[in-house]
Scaffold this motif. Structure first.
Motif, PDB file in Angstrom:
ATOM      1  N   GLY A 280       0.803  -1.224   0.000  1.00 57.74           N
ATOM      2  CA  GLY A 280       0.000   0.000   0.000  1.00 57.74           C
ATOM      3  C   GLY A 280       0.833   1.268   0.000  1.00 57.74           C
ATOM      4  N   ASP A 281       0.218   2.340   0.465  1.00 55.71           N
ATOM      5  CA  ASP A 281       0.846   3.660   0.359  1.00 55.71           C
ATOM      6  C   ASP A 281       2.109   3.812   1.210  1.00 55.71           C
ATOM      7  OD1 ASP A 281      -1.333   4.153  -1.213  1.00 55.71           O
ATOM      8  OD2 ASP A 281      -1.944   5.988  -0.212  1.00 55.71           O
ATOM      9  N   ALA A 282       2.319   2.947   2.186  1.00 59.34           N
ATOM     10  CA  ALA A 282       3.542   3.037   2.997  1.00 59.34           C
ATOM     11  C   ALA A 282       4.781   2.780   2.135  1.00 59.34           C
ATOM     12  CB  ALA A 282       3.497   2.030   4.143  1.00 59.34           C
ATOM     13  N   GLN A 283       4.572   2.150   0.967  1.00 62.70           N
ATOM     14  CA  GLN A 283       5.709   1.872   0.070  1.00 62.70           C
ATOM     15  C   GLN A 283       5.466   2.371  -1.362  1.00 62.70           C
ATOM     16  OE1 GLN A 283       5.444  -1.164  -2.416  1.00 62.70           O
ATOM     17  NE2 GLN A 283       3.321  -0.513  -2.075  1.00 62.70           N
ATOM     18  N   ASP A 284       4.380   3.145  -1.563  1.00 61.41           N
ATOM     19  CA  ASP A 284       4.069   3.591  -2.931  1.00 61.41           C
ATOM     20  C   ASP A 284       3.801   5.084  -2.949  1.00 61.41           C
ATOM     21  OD1 ASP A 284       3.034   4.085  -5.464  1.00 61.41           O
ATOM     22  OD2 ASP A 284       1.064   3.276  -4.974  1.00 61.41           O
ATOM     23  N   LYS A 285       4.711   5.848  -3.552  1.00 56.04           N
ATOM     24  CA  LYS A 285       4.456   7.286  -3.588  1.00 56.04           C
ATOM     25  C   LYS A 285       3.965   7.733  -4.961  1.00 56.04           C
ATOM     26  CE  LYS A 285       9.239   8.642  -4.373  1.00 56.04           C
ATOM     27  NZ  LYS A 285      10.410   9.139  -3.696  1.00 56.04           N
ATOM     28  N   VAL A 286       3.803   6.808  -5.865  1.00 57.05           N
ATOM     29  CA  VAL A 286       3.432   7.200  -7.224  1.00 57.05           C
ATOM     30  C   VAL A 286       1.946   6.992  -7.518  1.00 57.05           C
ATOM     31  CG1 VAL A 286       3.872   6.829  -9.685  1.00 57.05           C
ATOM     32  CG2 VAL A 286       5.763   6.785  -8.062  1.00 57.05           C
ATOM     33  N   TYR A 287       1.415   5.783  -7.260  1.00 53.69           N
ATOM     34  CA  TYR A 287       0.035   5.492  -7.689  1.00 53.69           C
ATOM     35  C   TYR A 287      -0.996   5.867  -6.620  1.00 53.69           C
ATOM     36  CZ  TYR A 287       2.550   3.137 -11.343  1.00 53.69           C
ATOM     37  OH  TYR A 287       3.400   2.878 -12.377  1.00 53.69           O
ATOM     38  N   ARG A 288      -0.778   5.396  -5.390  1.00 56.54           N
ATOM     39  CA  ARG A 288      -1.592   5.824  -4.233  1.00 56.54           C
ATOM     40  C   ARG A 288      -3.095   5.691  -4.423  1.00 56.54           C
ATOM     41  NH1 ARG A 288       2.237  10.744  -3.433  1.00 56.54           N
ATOM     42  NH2 ARG A 288       0.845  11.740  -4.888  1.00 56.54           N
ATOM     43  N   GLN A 289      -3.558   4.695  -5.112  1.00 59.69           N
ATOM     44  CA  GLN A 289      -4.996   4.499  -5.315  1.00 59.69           C
ATOM     45  C   GLN A 289      -5.480   3.349  -4.441  1.00 59.69           C
ATOM     46  OE1 GLN A 289      -6.787   6.704  -7.389  1.00 59.69           O
ATOM     47  NE2 GLN A 289      -4.781   7.622  -7.011  1.00 59.69           N
ATOM     48  N   ALA A 290      -6.777   3.349  -4.115  1.00 55.56           N
ATOM     49  CA  ALA A 290      -7.323   2.259  -3.298  1.00 55.56           C
ATOM     50  C   ALA A 290      -7.101   0.923  -4.005  1.00 55.56           C
ATOM     51  CB  ALA A 290      -8.808   2.491  -3.052  1.00 55.56           C
ATOM     52  N   VAL A 291      -7.313   0.910  -5.310  1.00 59.12           N
ATOM     53  CA  VAL A 291      -7.221  -0.362  -6.020  1.00 59.12           C
ATOM     54  C   VAL A 291      -5.771  -0.849  -6.136  1.00 59.12           C
ATOM     55  CG1 VAL A 291      -7.210   0.641  -8.366  1.00 59.12           C
ATOM     56  CG2 VAL A 291      -8.157  -1.646  -7.991  1.00 59.12           C
ATOM     57  N   THR A 292      -4.826   0.066  -6.279  1.00 59.96           N
ATOM     58  CA  THR A 292      -3.423  -0.381  -6.329  1.00 59.96           C
ATOM     59  C   THR A 292      -2.975  -0.823  -4.928  1.00 59.96           C
ATOM     60  OG1 THR A 292      -2.718   1.931  -6.185  1.00 59.96           O
ATOM     61  CG2 THR A 292      -2.675   0.916  -8.369  1.00 59.96           C
ATOM     62  N   ALA A 293      -3.468  -0.126  -3.906  1.00 59.70           N
ATOM     63  CA  ALA A 293      -3.135  -0.534  -2.528  1.00 59.70           C
ATOM     64  C   ALA A 293      -3.691  -1.927  -2.248  1.00 59.70           C
ATOM     65  CB  ALA A 293      -3.698   0.476  -1.532  1.00 59.70           C
ATOM     66  N   ALA A 294      -4.946  -2.166  -2.682  1.00 58.20           N
ATOM     67  CA  ALA A 294      -5.554  -3.482  -2.463  1.00 58.20           C
ATOM     68  C   ALA A 294      -4.740  -4.556  -3.184  1.00 58.20           C
ATOM     69  CB  ALA A 294      -6.999  -3.472  -2.951  1.00 58.20           C
ATOM     70  N   GLY A 295      -4.355  -4.270  -4.424  1.00 57.84           N
ATOM     71  CA  GLY A 295      -3.544  -5.239  -5.188  1.00 57.84           C
ATOM     72  C   GLY A 295      -2.249  -5.558  -4.479  1.00 57.84           C
ATOM     73  N   SER A 296      -1.614  -4.546  -3.920  1.00 57.38           N
ATOM     74  CA  SER A 296      -0.337  -4.824  -3.256  1.00 57.38           C
ATOM     75  C   SER A 296      -0.568  -5.528  -1.914  1.00 57.38           C
ATOM     76  CB  SER A 296       0.521  -3.565  -3.136  1.00 57.38           C
ATOM     77  OG  SER A 296       0.217  -2.847  -1.994  1.00 57.38           O
ATOM     78  N   GLY A 297      -1.731  -5.319  -1.299  1.00 54.93           N
ATOM     79  CA  GLY A 297      -2.068  -6.069  -0.082  1.00 54.93           C
ATOM     80  C   GLY A 297      -2.159  -7.559  -0.373  1.00 54.93           C
ATOM     81  N   CYS A 298      -2.743  -7.873  -1.500  1.00 59.90           N
ATOM     82  CA  CYS A 298      -2.816  -9.274  -1.935  1.00 59.90           C
ATOM     83  C   CYS A 298      -1.396  -9.835  -2.106  1.00 59.90           C
ATOM     84  CB  CYS A 298      -3.601  -9.335  -3.242  1.00 59.90           C
ATOM     85  SG  CYS A 298      -3.341 -10.817  -4.187  1.00 59.90           S
TER      86      CYS A 298
END
Ligand code: NDP
Length: 314
Positions: A280-298
Motif C-alpha cells: 500500500g501507500d507506505a511503500q508507494d508514492k506514485v500510484y496511491r490508489q485504493a485499487v493499487t493498494a488493495a492489489g499490493s495487499g494481496c
C-alpha cells in the motif's frame, strides 16, 4: 508485572484497502491473521465522500461504507481485527517483536505493514471544515465531481503538476497556487502545466482562506510580491503539497527512501528484513490508489504465505 507475550503467525499492521486485502487473502490461506487497525480504522478512505473508481461498485460508494465492506469480508474468513497502535518494533530475530499501545507484546512469524500515508494539509481551519465538501487531497479521486467547474490546486511538485493537468482535462479553469516564484516539479511536467491554456499559475501566492459555508465557493489568495489579495471563484480546492508515509516506527529496521517510504524488492512486497512485507501507500508514492493498494495487499499476503511455507512454519 509484565504482560504475557502473544505468538501469531501473520500480523497485519494497518486497516486501509491494503491491510484488509492482505487480511482476506491471509485468512483464506489459514494463516489466522491478527490485524491492528491503527488510530484511524479504515484509513484515508474514511475521510472521502464518494468513491467512483473502485471496480465492482458501478454506482459508486461512500469511502467509509466501502471500508466497512472490506472489514466485513476480512472478518468473514476469521481475521482477528483489533483496535490498537503499534508503537515499537524489534526486527532483530527470526521472530518479529511488535508492541501495541506500549503494553501488548506480539511475536509474529510474518508481518505485513500496511500503515499507509497521510496527506499534508495547509492547516487552515476552513480547510478542515470543508474537507470532503469541495476540499480534497486527491484529484484523481475527486476531480470528476468538479467537471466543467473552476478549481484550485495548491502545490508545485510533480504531484501538483500532474494533478493540475489531470484537472484541466475535466474542469473549465484550474488555478495553480505556487508559494515561490518557481516550481519544484520536473521540467517536463512544468512545461506541460505552462502550455495548458486553462491552467493559470499564481506565483508567489498563498491561500489565506477557503471560502464557503457548507461547500467551497471561493478562495482568498495573497500575493507576497504585489501584496495584493484576490478572490478566486472556485467550487473545488485541491491540496497537493505532499504526503507523509506512516513509517516512523520502522525507520531503525527497514530501508526507507529519502521521503520515508519503505523500499521493497521490485515486483514483490519484500523489505530488507526476511518475513516483513510492506504494502500500500507506505511503500508507494506514485500510484496511491485504493485499487493499487488493495492489489499490493494481496501480494503481501501471498509473499507472507510463501515465506511461512518455505520456513516450514505453515
Ligand atoms: P513534493 O514534496 O515533491 O512537493 C511538495 C510541493 O508542495 C512543493 O512544491 C512545496 O513547495 C509545496 N508545499 C509544501 N508545503 C506547502 C504549503 N504549506 N503551502 C504551499 N505549498 C506547499 O511532493 P509531491 O507529492 O509532489 O511528490 C512526492 C514525490 O513523488 C517526489 O519525489 C516526486 O518527484 C514523486 N512523484 C513522481 C511522479 C511521477 O514521476 N510521475 C508523480 C508524483 C510524484 P516548495 O517547492 O516551495 O517547497
Amino acid at each position: 508485572m509484565s504482560t504475557p507475550v502473544e505468538k501469531v503467525s501473520c500480523l497485519i499492521i494497518g486497516s486501509g484497502p491494503a491491510g484488509y486485502t492482505a487480511a482476506i487473502y491471509a485468512a483464506r490461506a489459514a494463516l489466522k491473521p491478527v490485524m491492528y487497525t491503527g488510530m484511524q480504522p479504515g484509513g484515508q478512505l474514511t475521510t472521502t465522500t464518494e468513491v467512483e473508481n473502485y471496480p465492482g461498485y458501478p454506482k459508486g460508494i461512500d469511502g467509509p461504507r466501502m471500508m466497512d465492506d472490506f472489514k466485513a469480508q476480512a472478518e468473514r474468513f476469521g481475521t482477528d481485527i483489533r483496535f490498537g497502535y503499534v508503537s515499537k518494533v524489534d526486527f532483530t530475530g527470526p521472530v518479529h517483536k511488535v508492541w501495541v499501545d506500549e503494553s501488548t507484546e506480539i511475536h509474529a512469524d510474518s508481518v505485513i505493514i500496511a500503515t499507509g500515508a497521510s496527506a499534508k494539509w495547509l492547516g487552515l481551519p476552513s480547510e478542515e471544515k470543508l474537507n470532503g465538501f469541495g476540499v480534497s487531497a486527491c484529484a484523481v479521486c475527486d476531480g470528476f465531481f468538479f467537471k466543467g467547474q473552476d478549481v484550485v490546486i495548491v502545490g508545485a511538485g510533480d504531484t501538483a503538476a500532474e494533478e493540475a493537468t489531470y484537472l484541466a482535462k475535466l474542469c473549465k479553469k484550474v488555478y495553480m497556487i505556487v508559494r515561490r516564484s518557481e516550481m519544484r516539479a520536473s521540467k517536463a511536467m512544468q512545461d506541460r502545466v505552462l502550455n495548458t491554456p486553462n491552467i493559470e499559475v499564481l506565483w508567489d501566492s498563498e491561500t489565506k482562506e477557503i471560502l464557503g459555508d457548507k461547500s467551497v465557493n471561493g478562495a482568498l489568495v495573497y500575493n507576497s510580491k504585489t501584496k495584493q489579495e484576490r478572490t478566486l471563484h472556485v467550487t473545488g480546492f485541491f491540496v497537493a503539497i505532499g504526503h507523509k508515509p506512516n513509517t516512523d516506527v520502522f525507520k531503525n529496521w527497514l530501508t526507507l527512501d529519502e521521503s520515508g517510504y519503505i523500499k521493497t524488492t521490485p515486483g514483490t512486497s519484500k523489505t530488507n528484513i526476511k518475513g516483513v512485507f510492506a504494502v500500500g501507500d507506505a511503500q508507494d508514492k506514485v500510484y496511491r490508489q485504493a485499487v493499487t493498494a488493495a492489489g499490493s495487499g494481496c501480494m503481501g499476503a501471498l509473499d507472507a504465505e510463501r515465506y511461512l511455507s518455505e520456513m516450514g512454519i505453515h
